[in-house]
Scaffold this motif. Structure first.
Motif, PDB file in Angstrom:
ATOM      1  N   PRO A   7      11.722  20.282   3.602  1.00  0.00           N
ATOM      2  CA  PRO A   7      11.812  18.821   3.496  1.00  0.00           C
ATOM      3  C   PRO A   7      13.106  18.264   4.102  1.00  0.00           C
ATOM      4  O   PRO A   7      13.180  17.081   4.410  1.00  0.00           O
ATOM      5  N   ASN A   8      14.107  19.113   4.288  1.00  0.00           N
ATOM      6  CA  ASN A   8      15.365  18.649   4.887  1.00  0.00           C
ATOM      7  C   ASN A   8      15.243  18.435   6.398  1.00  0.00           C
ATOM      8  O   ASN A   8      16.153  17.867   7.013  1.00  0.00           O
ATOM      9  N   ASP A  37      10.677  20.173  -3.255  1.00  0.00           N
ATOM     10  CA  ASP A  37      11.655  21.109  -3.819  1.00  0.00           C
ATOM     11  C   ASP A  37      12.506  21.658  -2.678  1.00  0.00           C
ATOM     12  O   ASP A  37      11.991  22.072  -1.646  1.00  0.00           O
ATOM     13  N   GLY A  38      13.827  21.664  -2.897  1.00  0.00           N
ATOM     14  CA  GLY A  38      14.730  22.129  -1.854  1.00  0.00           C
ATOM     15  C   GLY A  38      15.355  20.985  -1.071  1.00  0.00           C
ATOM     16  O   GLY A  38      16.273  21.212  -0.281  1.00  0.00           O
ATOM     17  N   LEU A  39      14.855  19.775  -1.258  1.00  0.00           N
ATOM     18  CA  LEU A  39      15.434  18.635  -0.549  1.00  0.00           C
ATOM     19  C   LEU A  39      16.848  18.391  -1.057  1.00  0.00           C
ATOM     20  O   LEU A  39      17.080  18.304  -2.258  1.00  0.00           O
ATOM     21  N   ASP A  40      17.786  18.291  -0.118  1.00  0.00           N
ATOM     22  CA  ASP A  40      19.181  18.014  -0.468  1.00  0.00           C
ATOM     23  C   ASP A  40      19.293  16.510  -0.729  1.00  0.00           C
ATOM     24  O   ASP A  40      19.397  15.717   0.205  1.00  0.00           O
ATOM     25  N   GLN A  95       7.832  13.495  -3.711  1.00  0.00           N
ATOM     26  CA  GLN A  95       8.025  12.244  -2.966  1.00  0.00           C
ATOM     27  C   GLN A  95       6.657  11.581  -2.848  1.00  0.00           C
ATOM     28  O   GLN A  95       5.660  12.261  -2.566  1.00  0.00           O
ATOM     29  N   ARG A 127       3.963  14.542  -1.987  1.00  0.00           N
ATOM     30  CA  ARG A 127       4.279  15.906  -1.540  1.00  0.00           C
ATOM     31  C   ARG A 127       5.423  16.475  -2.355  1.00  0.00           C
ATOM     32  O   ARG A 127       6.299  15.736  -2.809  1.00  0.00           O
TER      33      ARG A 127
END
Lengths: 173, 88
Positions: free
Chosen positions: A134-135, B81-84, B57, B78
């Motif tokens: 997602p980043n 997880d892992g989004l900064d 999100q 969606r």
């Protein structure tokens, strides 16, 4: 000659959809006075419409929604002499495979040619990559800002001087 | 009533938050960011599995009730997880 029109510029939807349109045949597009022809952006698929010959979808990157079309009919691509089928255009098989990646809610990196359709800018998709991290979207935002500052938004004359200097340096070496 | 200019009927929004719970019967999820929570209408979502405490999100339209209670009618959802979040 400005080489920016040869690359897929990293761009945000808001900037893409507000490019200056020159009503030439075919239409051409300017960003800060520099011609751009291809774009790369990252966003979430928010709508999807599948037809026999094409897949139409909308990508939302947080600054706007970019209409995209992925042609699925290889015979149609070859017959479309006005745009000119290039070796870099996807084959029917590649296009079908890419169309499977385009699902509602997925994060995609899309690259393609900037075109006009019914008076609106849209992207004729060349390739699609599913982004699992997602980043990736945030990274793209940062890259867009950086590239705009360091390259895309430089005045055309300045950009050409930089290229000329680089060419002279090449010949000297 | 929230003071944000985005808090208006029909606003097309993208929201992120940690899933507190998802009620299958009412097809409503609640996400939270810091001390603020928001209801999410999930009846239009497909191919998404809900896990409590995961980050999600959603993109959709904001519906505001007569008592200023709001729910985001999600078109897209969606797992992120892992989004900064600090970077975001």
């Amino acid at each position: 000659m400005d080489s920016l029109h040869l690359v897929h510029v990293k761009i945000l939807a808001a900037d893409l959809l507000s490019l200056t349109i020159q009503h030439t045949s075919p239409p051409s597009f300017l960003r800060c006075g520099r011609a751009v022809a291809r774009a790369e952006f990252v966003g979430v698929v928010v709508s999807r419409e599948r037809r026999d010959k094409f897949l139409r979808f909308l990508v939302d990157d947080g600054t706007g929604c970019v209409p995209c079309v992925l042609w699925l009919n290889h015979h149609y691509l070859n017959a479309n002499t006005s745009s000119g089928a290039l070796d870099s255009d996807p084959t029917a098989e590649m296009a079908l495979k890419m169309s499977e990646e385009v699902r509602l809610g997925t994060l995609l990196r899309v690259r393609g040619k900037i075109v006009m359709y019914r008076g609106e800018i849209q992207i004729a998709v060349r390739d699609v990559v599913l982004e699992k991290d997602p980043n990736a979207e945030v990274l793209h935002w940062l890259q867009c800002v950086r590239m705009a500052k360091e390259c895309y938004d430089l005045p055309p004359n300045f950009a050409q001087e930089e290229e000329t200097a680089a060419e002279i340096q090449y010949f000297i070496i | 009533m929230p003071s944000s200019e985005m808090f208006k009927q029909g606003a097309y929004l993208r929201v992120s938050g940690q899933l507190q719970y998802h009620d299958v019967d009412s097809v409503v999820a609640v996400i939270q960011d810091s001390s603020v929570s928001l209801k999410i209408g999930t009846q239009h979502l497909r191919e998404i599995s809900f896990r409590a405490n995961s980050m999600y999100q959603f993109i959709g339209e904001l519906l505001i009730g007569p008592e200023n209670d709001a729910i985001l009618q999600a078109r897209i959802g969606r797992n992120v997880d892992g989004l900064d979040l600090n970077l975001y």
